[in-house]
Design a protein around this motif. Sequence first.
Motif, PDB file in Angstrom:
ATOM      1  N   VAL A 126       0.855  -1.184   0.000  1.00 21.54           N
ATOM      2  CA  VAL A 126       0.000   0.000   0.000  1.00 21.54           C
ATOM      3  C   VAL A 126       0.893   1.236   0.000  1.00 21.54           C
ATOM      4  CG1 VAL A 126      -1.727   1.313   1.293  1.00 21.54           C
ATOM      5  CG2 VAL A 126      -1.878  -1.186   1.182  1.00 21.54           C
ATOM      6  N   THR A 127       0.595   2.188  -0.883  1.00 20.26           N
ATOM      7  CA  THR A 127       1.377   3.422  -0.968  1.00 20.26           C
ATOM      8  C   THR A 127       0.490   4.616  -0.657  1.00 20.26           C
ATOM      9  OG1 THR A 127       0.976   3.646  -3.356  1.00 20.26           O
ATOM     10  CG2 THR A 127       2.948   2.444  -2.665  1.00 20.26           C
ATOM     11  N   SER A 128       1.087   5.673  -0.117  1.00 23.05           N
ATOM     12  CA  SER A 128       0.301   6.822   0.326  1.00 23.05           C
ATOM     13  C   SER A 128      -0.061   7.771  -0.805  1.00 23.05           C
ATOM     14  CB  SER A 128       1.058   7.597   1.409  1.00 23.05           C
ATOM     15  OG  SER A 128       2.253   8.150   0.891  1.00 23.05           O
ATOM     16  N   PHE A 129       0.764   7.804  -1.880  1.00 19.59           N
ATOM     17  CA  PHE A 129       0.431   8.680  -3.004  1.00 19.59           C
ATOM     18  C   PHE A 129       1.216   8.243  -4.239  1.00 19.59           C
ATOM     19  CE2 PHE A 129       4.423  10.301  -2.045  1.00 19.59           C
ATOM     20  CZ  PHE A 129       4.743  11.522  -2.627  1.00 19.59           C
ATOM     21  N   TYR A 130       0.952   8.915  -5.381  1.00 22.26           N
ATOM     22  CA  TYR A 130       1.373   8.408  -6.680  1.00 22.26           C
ATOM     23  C   TYR A 130       2.880   8.137  -6.838  1.00 22.26           C
ATOM     24  CZ  TYR A 130       2.676   8.054 -11.512  1.00 22.26           C
ATOM     25  OH  TYR A 130       3.264   7.624 -12.671  1.00 22.26           O
ATOM     26  N   PRO A 131       3.793   9.056  -6.503  1.00 19.55           N
ATOM     27  CA  PRO A 131       5.212   8.757  -6.738  1.00 19.55           C
ATOM     28  C   PRO A 131       5.675   7.450  -6.107  1.00 19.55           C
ATOM     29  CG  PRO A 131       4.949  11.074  -6.290  1.00 19.55           C
ATOM     30  CD  PRO A 131       3.614  10.438  -6.001  1.00 19.55           C
TER      31      PRO A 131
ATOM     32  N   ILE B  85      -1.339  -1.069  -4.180  1.00 20.10           N
ATOM     33  CA  ILE B  85      -2.575  -0.307  -4.001  1.00 20.10           C
ATOM     34  C   ILE B  85      -2.213   1.121  -3.612  1.00 20.10           C
ATOM     35  CG2 ILE B  85      -4.716  -0.094  -2.671  1.00 20.10           C
ATOM     36  CD1 ILE B  85      -4.470  -3.131  -2.132  1.00 20.10           C
ATOM     37  N   ASN B  86      -2.630   2.081  -4.429  1.00 18.53           N
ATOM     38  CA  ASN B  86      -2.404   3.485  -4.095  1.00 18.53           C
ATOM     39  C   ASN B  86      -3.614   4.020  -3.347  1.00 18.53           C
ATOM     40  OD1 ASN B  86      -0.845   5.862  -4.110  1.00 18.53           O
ATOM     41  ND2 ASN B  86      -2.030   6.677  -5.825  1.00 18.53           N
ATOM     42  N   MET B  87      -3.383   4.650  -2.208  1.00 19.89           N
ATOM     43  CA  MET B  87      -4.486   5.085  -1.369  1.00 19.89           C
ATOM     44  C   MET B  87      -5.257   6.259  -1.976  1.00 19.89           C
ATOM     45  SD  MET B  87      -2.746   4.736   2.400  1.00 19.89           S
ATOM     46  CE  MET B  87      -4.258   4.922   3.312  1.00 19.89           C
ATOM     47  N   ILE B  88      -4.556   7.157  -2.685  1.00 19.20           N
ATOM     48  CA  ILE B  88      -5.194   8.368  -3.190  1.00 19.20           C
ATOM     49  C   ILE B  88      -5.602   8.164  -4.648  1.00 19.20           C
ATOM     50  CG2 ILE B  88      -4.936  10.836  -3.602  1.00 19.20           C
ATOM     51  CD1 ILE B  88      -2.940  10.943  -1.349  1.00 19.20           C
ATOM     52  N   PRO B  89      -6.864   8.279  -4.983  1.00 20.13           N
ATOM     53  CA  PRO B  89      -7.318   8.068  -6.363  1.00 20.13           C
ATOM     54  C   PRO B  89      -6.800   9.140  -7.309  1.00 20.13           C
ATOM     55  CG  PRO B  89      -9.148   7.965  -4.795  1.00 20.13           C
ATOM     56  CD  PRO B  89      -7.985   8.534  -4.063  1.00 20.13           C
ATOM     57  N   ALA B  90      -6.847   8.848  -8.621  1.00 20.14           N
ATOM     58  CA  ALA B  90      -6.441   9.811  -9.646  1.00 20.14           C
ATOM     59  C   ALA B  90      -7.261  11.082  -9.529  1.00 20.14           C
ATOM     60  CB  ALA B  90      -6.607   9.190 -11.030  1.00 20.14           C
ATOM     61  N   GLY B  91      -6.579  12.223  -9.695  1.00 22.11           N
ATOM     62  CA  GLY B  91      -7.259  13.506  -9.700  1.00 22.11           C
ATOM     63  C   GLY B  91      -7.431  14.149  -8.352  1.00 22.11           C
ATOM     64  N   VAL B  92      -6.987  13.499  -7.275  1.00 23.28           N
ATOM     65  CA  VAL B  92      -7.146  14.042  -5.921  1.00 23.28           C
ATOM     66  C   VAL B  92      -5.815  14.596  -5.431  1.00 23.28           C
ATOM     67  CG1 VAL B  92      -7.740  13.502  -3.527  1.00 23.28           C
ATOM     68  CG2 VAL B  92      -9.057  12.493  -5.399  1.00 23.28           C
TER      69      VAL B  92
END
Length: 322
Positions: free
Chosen positions: A42-47, A63-70
Amino acid sequence: MFFKRIGSVTLSAITLAFLIFTLTGCGSSSQGKLVEGKLNVVTSFYPLYFLAQQIGGSGTNVINMIPAGVEPHDWSPKSRDLDTAARAQLFLYNGAGLEGWVNDFLEGLPSETKLVTVEASKDIPKLAGNPEEEEGHEEGHNNDDSHEGHVDPHTWVSPKSMLIMAKTVLESFQAVDPAHKSDYDANYAELHAKLAELDRSYEKALSAAPNKAIVTTHRAFGYLARDYGLTQVAIMGLSPDAEPKAQDLLRIAKYVKDNGIKYIFFEELVSDELANTLAREADVSTLVLNPVEGLTPEQEKKGEDYFSLMRANLQNLVQALQ
């Protein structure tokens, strides 16, 4: 309405732009699911999602916690995010204050979890300072600030920092899943070569640029500026929802005119209204400089990634610094 003109900049126009400035996206939760038989990360954000996918390869489920566009500064986890992380094997977060929710999140994990948590930016020399709390800060005052207790979290925007973070991610994968160490080594070697090439491209192009100052809406490019010899002048602070003072906006507009700045940079996950207003007042243009905090849904559909966004950033930087 109160109008005041300093130089040729109208106070009311900039104030109006500030008042209607808004962030995009808020409160969404990740949609990823755990996969039995794979290493679940699980990752906290995109990078970090990008690094984990590149190093983990097909044998891992990321699994990225923050969806695209947020926008990540404007996001906080939900109970289902905590449940997903608790049942995963590895959690990667940036640290350096980016995820203000992370301490409470980790304390909320159940005692029986076997989740390993790693702060990906831990080995990067940090830039200190919190311009949101400064009074009368000077242009370019972001690279060597020392405001005790505050650091700039935007490490990943510099390819040099991403090289360090990639090594940290590799070591975390190997520690959690030593049986696939050779696979992770091979994937990392390929990623490292690409990041090193990106770093060389930035060094070559930016060292040759005749100008070195960039004006940005969000003070997200301090590590990029430090590592490649640039000066960053920002409308807002370390968080893109920090509130700029009217006198700061006027001062930056004057700086743009006095120093022959040709472009004001804006980013795609926040409103461009302030950048557009300053550009109109100073009679300059705008360009995108992406802090790569996340992908928009359109970028995701087009298959964009860290490399394509950073190459586009370099192209725009070279154009602006001529």
